[in-house]
Design a protein around this motif. Structure first.
Motif, PDB file in Angstrom:
ATOM      1  N   ALA A 186      -1.625  -5.534 -12.951  1.00  0.00           N
ATOM      2  CA  ALA A 186      -0.559  -5.355 -11.972  1.00  0.00           C
ATOM      3  C   ALA A 186       0.727  -5.993 -12.479  1.00  0.00           C
ATOM      4  CB  ALA A 186      -0.962  -5.979 -10.640  1.00  0.00           C
ATOM      5  N   PRO A 187       1.863  -5.299 -12.360  1.00  0.00           N
ATOM      6  CA  PRO A 187       3.120  -5.867 -12.848  1.00  0.00           C
ATOM      7  C   PRO A 187       3.553  -7.104 -12.076  1.00  0.00           C
ATOM      8  CG  PRO A 187       3.513  -3.807 -11.656  1.00  0.00           C
ATOM      9  CD  PRO A 187       2.031  -3.934 -11.832  1.00  0.00           C
ATOM     10  N   GLN A 188       3.125  -7.224 -10.831  1.00  0.00           N
ATOM     11  CA  GLN A 188       3.362  -8.416 -10.015  1.00  0.00           C
ATOM     12  C   GLN A 188       2.452  -8.328  -8.796  1.00  0.00           C
ATOM     13  OE1 GLN A 188       7.633  -7.816  -9.027  1.00  0.00           O
ATOM     14  NE2 GLN A 188       6.976  -7.656  -6.896  1.00  0.00           N
ATOM     15  N   ASP A 189       2.500  -9.330  -7.934  1.00  0.00           N
ATOM     16  CA  ASP A 189       1.653  -9.328  -6.749  1.00  0.00           C
ATOM     17  C   ASP A 189       2.004  -8.151  -5.835  1.00  0.00           C
ATOM     18  OD1 ASP A 189       0.442 -11.612  -7.633  1.00  0.00           O
ATOM     19  OD2 ASP A 189       1.653 -12.965  -6.379  1.00  0.00           O
ATOM     20  N   VAL A 190       1.019  -7.762  -5.017  1.00  0.00           N
ATOM     21  CA  VAL A 190       1.253  -6.720  -4.016  1.00  0.00           C
ATOM     22  C   VAL A 190       2.386  -7.160  -3.096  1.00  0.00           C
ATOM     23  CG1 VAL A 190       0.241  -5.493  -2.055  1.00  0.00           C
ATOM     24  CG2 VAL A 190      -1.151  -5.956  -4.094  1.00  0.00           C
ATOM     25  N   ILE A 191       3.282  -6.221  -2.788  1.00  0.00           N
ATOM     26  CA  ILE A 191       4.367  -6.487  -1.850  1.00  0.00           C
ATOM     27  C   ILE A 191       3.868  -6.178  -0.443  1.00  0.00           C
ATOM     28  CG2 ILE A 191       6.691  -5.837  -1.120  1.00  0.00           C
ATOM     29  CD1 ILE A 191       7.264  -5.046  -4.020  1.00  0.00           C
ATOM     30  N   ARG A 221      -3.560   6.949 -11.599  1.00  0.00           N
ATOM     31  CA  ARG A 221      -3.753   7.743 -12.817  1.00  0.00           C
ATOM     32  C   ARG A 221      -2.630   8.761 -12.996  1.00  0.00           C
ATOM     33  NH1 ARG A 221      -9.244   9.887 -12.533  1.00  0.00           N
ATOM     34  NH2 ARG A 221      -9.926   8.126 -13.841  1.00  0.00           N
ATOM     35  N   HIS A 222      -2.202   9.386 -11.913  1.00  0.00           N
ATOM     36  CA  HIS A 222      -1.125  10.377 -12.009  1.00  0.00           C
ATOM     37  C   HIS A 222       0.150   9.733 -12.531  1.00  0.00           C
ATOM     38  CE1 HIS A 222       1.169  13.989 -11.065  1.00  0.00           C
ATOM     39  NE2 HIS A 222       2.039  13.239 -10.399  1.00  0.00           N
ATOM     40  N   LEU A 223       0.490   8.566 -12.035  1.00  0.00           N
ATOM     41  CA  LEU A 223       1.703   7.891 -12.483  1.00  0.00           C
ATOM     42  C   LEU A 223       1.598   7.472 -13.946  1.00  0.00           C
ATOM     43  CD1 LEU A 223       2.334   5.799  -9.262  1.00  0.00           C
ATOM     44  CD2 LEU A 223       3.781   7.656 -10.123  1.00  0.00           C
ATOM     45  N   VAL A 224       0.438   6.995 -14.345  1.00  0.00           N
ATOM     46  CA  VAL A 224       0.236   6.607 -15.748  1.00  0.00           C
ATOM     47  C   VAL A 224       0.332   7.816 -16.664  1.00  0.00           C
ATOM     48  CG1 VAL A 224      -1.452   5.688 -17.386  1.00  0.00           C
ATOM     49  CG2 VAL A 224      -1.101   4.551 -15.182  1.00  0.00           C
ATOM     50  N   GLU A 225      -0.231   8.941 -16.235  1.00  0.00           N
ATOM     51  CA  GLU A 225      -0.164  10.154 -17.049  1.00  0.00           C
ATOM     52  C   GLU A 225       1.260  10.685 -17.180  1.00  0.00           C
ATOM     53  OE1 GLU A 225      -2.947  12.723 -15.116  1.00  0.00           O
ATOM     54  OE2 GLU A 225      -4.689  11.867 -16.177  1.00  0.00           O
ATOM     55  N   LEU A 226       2.136  10.324 -16.260  1.00  0.00           N
ATOM     56  CA  LEU A 226       3.545  10.694 -16.356  1.00  0.00           C
ATOM     57  C   LEU A 226       4.316   9.769 -17.296  1.00  0.00           C
ATOM     58  CD1 LEU A 226       4.406  11.557 -12.623  1.00  0.00           C
ATOM     59  CD2 LEU A 226       4.139  13.153 -14.532  1.00  0.00           C
ATOM     60  N   GLY A 227       3.656   8.730 -17.799  1.00  0.00           N
ATOM     61  CA  GLY A 227       4.283   7.839 -18.754  1.00  0.00           C
ATOM     62  C   GLY A 227       4.677   6.484 -18.207  1.00  0.00           C
ATOM     63  N   HIS A 228       4.364   6.216 -16.951  1.00  0.00           N
ATOM     64  CA  HIS A 228       4.706   4.922 -16.356  1.00  0.00           C
ATOM     65  C   HIS A 228       3.629   3.895 -16.663  1.00  0.00           C
ATOM     66  CE1 HIS A 228       8.009   6.652 -13.990  1.00  0.00           C
ATOM     67  NE2 HIS A 228       7.210   7.701 -13.806  1.00  0.00           N
ATOM     68  N   GLY A 229       4.016   2.628 -16.606  1.00  0.00           N
ATOM     69  CA  GLY A 229       3.029   1.569 -16.647  1.00  0.00           C
ATOM     70  C   GLY A 229       2.359   1.444 -15.290  1.00  0.00           C
ATOM     71  N   ALA A 230       1.612   0.367 -15.119  1.00  0.00           N
ATOM     72  CA  ALA A 230       0.936   0.153 -13.844  1.00  0.00           C
ATOM     73  C   ALA A 230       1.954   0.128 -12.710  1.00  0.00           C
ATOM     74  CB  ALA A 230       0.162  -1.151 -13.884  1.00  0.00           C
ATOM     75  N   PRO A 231       1.736   0.907 -11.674  1.00  0.00           N
ATOM     76  CA  PRO A 231       2.681   0.917 -10.557  1.00  0.00           C
ATOM     77  C   PRO A 231       2.538  -0.331  -9.694  1.00  0.00           C
ATOM     78  CG  PRO A 231       0.813   2.299 -10.040  1.00  0.00           C
ATOM     79  CD  PRO A 231       0.617   1.837 -11.460  1.00  0.00           C
ATOM     80  N   LEU A 232       3.594  -0.654  -8.995  1.00  0.00           N
ATOM     81  CA  LEU A 232       3.529  -1.669  -7.950  1.00  0.00           C
ATOM     82  C   LEU A 232       2.836  -1.089  -6.723  1.00  0.00           C
ATOM     83  CD1 LEU A 232       7.073  -3.318  -7.942  1.00  0.00           C
ATOM     84  CD2 LEU A 232       4.895  -4.511  -8.235  1.00  0.00           C
ATOM     85  N   LEU A 233       2.244  -1.964  -5.941  1.00  0.00           N
ATOM     86  CA  LEU A 233       1.708  -1.556  -4.640  1.00  0.00           C
ATOM     87  C   LEU A 233       2.472  -2.267  -3.545  1.00  0.00           C
ATOM     88  CD1 LEU A 233      -0.391  -0.127  -2.828  1.00  0.00           C
ATOM     89  CD2 LEU A 233      -1.841  -2.156  -3.077  1.00  0.00           C
ATOM     90  N   MET A 234       3.014  -1.487  -2.614  1.00  0.00           N
ATOM     91  CA  MET A 234       3.552  -2.024  -1.368  1.00  0.00           C
ATOM     92  C   MET A 234       2.643  -1.518  -0.263  1.00  0.00           C
ATOM     93  SD  MET A 234       7.211  -1.369   0.595  1.00  0.00           S
ATOM     94  CE  MET A 234       8.184  -2.365  -0.506  1.00  0.00           C
TER      95      MET A 234
END
Length: 363
Positions: free
Chosen positions: A234-239, A195-208
Motif C-alpha cells: 500500500a502506498p500509504q495507510d487507508v484514508i 488488478r485493473h488499475l495495475v494493468e493500466l500501468g499504475h502502482g498500488a492504488p490508495l484506498l479511501m
C-alpha cells in the motif's frame, strides 16, 4: 415508551393469526386503542394482503394458514416469507427487489421489516415478522461494527423457522456460521479493481473507505488481500472516509489527504467505497485542481450511481439483486426439503464495470 404503529400492527396480526378471525371491536379492546385506530390499521394491513376484511371482522388469509406448505419440488405457493433488511434504499433496495421478484415467481408473499442499522432492534423486528405469519426468514442484520455479530447476533441461530442470512459472514465456527447464507464476495470485487488499475500501468492504488458497514469492512480486508495476491504494498495507510453531509470537516480532511497523495506522487490511482462518496470526492478534487482521470485514475465500489457522475466512474458492482433472488430461492427450497438437507453457503462474484474514470493505459 410509546408503542409505534408497526409494533401495534404486529400485535394485531398476532391476535388474528391465533384466532383465525376476530371482530374489530374486540381487537380495539384487547389492543387498548380506539375502534377508529383499529379500523385504520385493518384497512392498511388488508391493503397489503396481510388480512382479509369482511363486515366488521377480520380473518387470517386462507393462503397463509398452512406453515410448511412448500411442496417437495420447492414450489412456494401460499408461503409467507419474512425479510429483515437494514435499509430499503441504496444497496439493499436491489437486494429487496431481487427477493420480491423471486418470491412472486414462487407464488410466495414477502413481508418486509427495516431496522435502519439499529442491530439492537433486529430481534424485535424479526418477532414482528413471525407474528405476521412468516414461515421462513431472510435476515440481513443491521450490523455496522466488527463486534456487532457477537453482541447482537446469537438469537438468529435459535429462530423457530428456516433462516437464510443475506450479505453477512459470521465468524467461522460460530453458531451463525451453520446457517444458510448468500453473500457477495467483496474481496474478489476489490481484487478486480486493483488488478485493473495495475494493468493500466499504475502502482498500488490508495484506498479511501468507510468503516460503518459489513461491506465497508469487507472492502478494507479485501484490499489487504488483493495487495498480497498481486505482490504490492500500500502506498500509504487507508484514508478513512465519512459521509460529507454528516461530517463535513472529516470528509474535507479525507479529500485533502487524497489530494496530497496525488500531488506528491505517492499514488496515481484510488479505490473509493462507496460511489456516492466517490462522486463527491471527484467534485471536490476538481475544485482543488486534481482531475479524474487525467491526474487520478479512480474506481468506485457499489455501483449504485457511479455511472451518473460527470465523468462516469468505473465501479465494482456486487450482484445485489441476485443475492436477494438466490437467497429467496434457497429459502423456498429449504422449506420444501426440511431441516435434514445440507446447509449451503452461496458466494456470488461482483463484476467490474469499466467507464471513463480510469482513463487510458499509462505509456
Amino acid at each position: 415508551m410509546r408503542e409505534t404503529a408497526a409494533e401495534r400492527h404486529d400485535r394485531l396480526l398476532g391476535l388474528v393469526r391465533e384466532r383465525g378471525s376476530a371482530r374489530v371491536s374486540d381487537l380495539a379492546s384487547q389492543l387498548g386503542v380506539s375502534p377508529v385506530t383499529v379500523r385504520r390499521d385493518v384497512e392498511e394491513l388488508a391493503g397489503r394482503g396481510l388480512l382479509d376484511r369482511v363486515h366488521g371482522s377480520v380473518s387470517w388469509p386462507q393462503d397463509h394458514a398452512a406453515p410448511g406448505a412448500a411442496s417437495a419440488s420447492g414450489a412456494g405457493s401460499g408461503l409467507v416469507l419474512g425479510m429483515l433488511a437494514p435499509s430499503a434504499t441504496y444497496y439493499f433496495a436491489e437486494v429487496i427487489r431481487g427477493a420480491h421478484e423471486a418470491a412472486a415467481r414462487a407464488g410466495a408473499r414477502l413481508i418486509l421489516r427495516i431496522s435502519d442499522y439499529r442491530p439492537e432492534e433486529d430481534h424485535a423486528r424479526t418477532d414482528g415478522l413471525l407474528s405476521a405469519g412468516a414461515e421462513g426468514l431472510l435476515i440481513a442484520p443491521g450490523w455496522q461494527h466488527p463486534g456487532d455479530p457477537a453482541a447482537f447476533g446469537d438469537w438468529i441461530a435459535s429462530l423457530p423457522v428456516p433462516t437464510v442470512l443475506l450479505e453477512r459472514r459470521p465468524a467461522a465456527g460460530s453458531r451463525l456460521d451453520g446457517l444458510d447464507r448468500v453473500c457477495s464476495d467483496h474481496a474478489h470485487g476489490v481484487l478486480l479493481a486493483v488488478r485493473h488499475l495495475v494493468e493500466l500501468g499504475h502502482g498500488a492504488p490508495l484506498l479511501m473507505a468507510r468503516a460503518d458497514s459489513p461491506t465497508a469492512i469487507a472492502v478494507r480486508s479485501g484490499y489487504a488481500e488483493a495487495l498480497a495476491v498481486l505482490g504490492l504494498r500500500a502506498p500509504q495507510d487507508v484514508i478513512d472516509s465519512v459521509p460529507a453531509e454528516l461530517a463535513p470537516d472529516a470528509f474535507e480532511a479525507a479529500v485533502q489527504a487524497l489530494r496530497e497523495a496525488v500531488v506528491s506522487g505517492v499514488a496515481t490511482a484510488a479505490l473509493i467505497h462507496n460511489d456516492v462518496d466517490a462522486i463527491q470526492v471527484v467534485q471536490r478534487l476538481a475544485e482543488l485542481g486534481v482531475r479524474v482521470p487525467d491526474d487520478l485514475a479512480l474506481i468506485a465500489y457499489d455501483d449504485e450511481v457511479a455511472a451518473l457522475a460527470d465523468t462516469p466512474l468505473t465501479a465494482v458492482a456486487p450482484p445485489k439483486r441476485d443475492v436477494g433472488r438466490h437467497a429467496t430461492e434457497l429459502l423456498v427450497e429449504r422449506l420444501g426439503e426440511g431441516a435434514g438437507a445440507p446447509r449451503r453457503h452461496l458466494t456470488l462474484l461482483p463484476q467490474l464495470r469499466v467507464r471513463d474514470s480510469c482513463g487510458s493505459p499509462l505509456p
